[in-house]
Design an enzyme around this catalytic site. Structure first.
Site, PDB file in Angstrom:
ATOM      1  N   ALA A 287       0.749  -1.206   0.095  1.00 36.51           N
ATOM      2  CA  ALA A 287       0.080   0.072   0.050  1.00 36.51           C
ATOM      3  C   ALA A 287       0.909   1.345  -0.139  1.00 36.51           C
ATOM      4  CB  ALA A 287      -0.884  -0.079   1.207  1.00 36.51           C
TER       5      ALA A 287
ATOM      6  N   GLY B 142       0.844  -4.944   1.034  1.00 35.37           N
ATOM      7  CA  GLY B 142      -0.421  -5.096   0.318  1.00 35.37           C
ATOM      8  C   GLY B 142      -0.166  -5.790  -0.926  1.00 35.37           C
TER       9      GLY B 142
ATOM     10  N   GLU C 163      -0.597  -9.323  -0.278  1.00 34.47           N
ATOM     11  CA  GLU C 163      -1.792  -9.577   0.055  1.00 34.47           C
ATOM     12  C   GLU C 163      -2.745  -9.759  -1.379  1.00 34.47           C
ATOM     13  OE1 GLU C 163      -1.736  -6.487   2.762  1.00 34.47           O
ATOM     14  OE2 GLU C 163      -2.329  -7.585   4.391  1.00 34.47           O
TER      15      GLU C 163
ATOM     16  N   GLU D 221       4.584  -5.164   7.827  1.00 32.84           N
ATOM     17  CA  GLU D 221       3.719  -4.283   8.287  1.00 32.84           C
ATOM     18  C   GLU D 221       4.129  -3.871   9.790  1.00 32.84           C
ATOM     19  OE1 GLU D 221       2.735  -6.290   6.098  1.00 32.84           O
ATOM     20  OE2 GLU D 221       1.003  -5.535   5.041  1.00 32.84           O
TER      21      GLU D 221
END
Ligand code: DAK
Length: 264
Positions: free
Chosen positions: A63, A108, A111, A131
């Site tokens: 992200a 992300g 993910e 993270e």
């Protein structure tokens, strides 16, 4: 669209996250464009999707940290929902999605690849959930999907330690199905997608649904899901064509072996 490319050929759609300067990091605009692209896929003609990143360095480096860094609690929740909605849309997308992971798949990025049905990667791919090093938990399903794919022990090790793993280790733990040289990755993804696209499309969709839904429930409920989706196939023209073709071949081996499914 500025950050997402979509191209269709031979019943295979290729979605490319095209934000190479930021290593294809997912900002709000990328997430919106991905969602819109999925909404535009013509399910009558496209039978398999490939998701990849632009360039030779990164699939998705996570992200967008710059965008996230200034979010308030409410904005963080809205950003998380936007991401989760797109990832769920991919996971539940009626046709299979192959992630062709062409480099970094971090946070992300890892993910989003796990929201796809199948992952293959280039030899320079790097996977990880960094993270906790940023003071957050994986927020786009990482704690859930990684554990389901590679087992709780390995997922916990990766997530708690924030350690990245290379393509070979990702293959060893079952996170990816195959590794290819970077220059072959997209062709190999298209080859696999083409093989899927040749099969009876409604049967393939029902398999995706059965596997995904069955994994969420007890084995008793899961076989009931399977029975229903199996039964549904008998209302399709493709089941009649597929089985009819097999019986014809048995009667006369010279009969054409390839059946063209009509998605009905
Ligand atoms: N976000 C924004 N920009 C990024 C980025 C990222 N994740 N990763 C790379 N970039 C940008 C860099 O800032 C740089 O931009 P410029 O400085 O050139 O403008 C450009 O991409 C090239 O990056 P580097 O210069 O750093 O390239 P290197 O080869 O040296 O390093 C790297 C590559 C991938 C090792 C490094 O860029 C890196 O560590 N990137 C960050 C990787 C990372 O930590 N990713 C996880 C992000 S956290 C949530 C849901 C989900 C999430 C959060 C919340 N909610 C439910 C609320 C998800 C979180 C994450 O994904």
């Amino acid at each position: 669209m500025e950050f997402v490319l979509y191209d269709v050929s031979d019943a295979v759609g290729v979605i490319t996250i095209n934000r190479e300067k930021a290593l294809n990091a997912l900002n709000s605009q990328v997430l919106d464009e991905l969602s819109q692209t999925l909404d535009q896929v013509d399910l009558d003609s496209v039978r398999c999707l490939i998701l990849t990143g632009a360039g030779q360095k990164s699939f998705v480096a996570g992200a967008d940290i710059g965008e996230m860094s200034t979010l308030t609690k409410a904005e963080g929740e809205a950003f998380g929902k936007k991401g989760n909605d797109v990832f769920l849309k991919l996971e539940k997308f009626p046709i299979p999605v192959i992630a062709a992971v062409n480099g970094f798949a971090l946070g992300g990025g890892c993910e989003i690849s796990m929201s796809c049905d199948i992952r293959i990667c280039s030899d320079n791919a790097l996977f990880g959930q960094p993270e906790v090093g940023l003071g957050i938990t994986p927020g786009f399903g990482g704690t859930q999907r990684l554990a389901r794919l590679v087992g709780a022990g390995m997922a916990k090790q990766m997530i708690y330690s924030a350690r990245n793993i290379d393509a070979n280790e990702a293959f060893r733990i079952g996170l990816v199905n195959a590794i290819y040289p970077q220059e072959e990755l997209l062709d190999q993804a298209k080859k696999l997608a083409g093989q899927i696209a040749k099969q009876a499309p409604i049967a393939v969709r029902n398999c995706k649904k059965a596997i995904n839904e069955g994994l969420q429930v007890s084995i008793d409920d899961a076989v009931a899901v399977e029975e229903k989706l199996f039964g549904d196939c008998f209302e399709t023209e493709d089941q009649k064509a597929g089985m009819g073709n097999f019986l014809k071949k048995k009667d006369d081996p010279t009969k054409v072996k390839v059946v063209t499914f009509v998605n009905k």
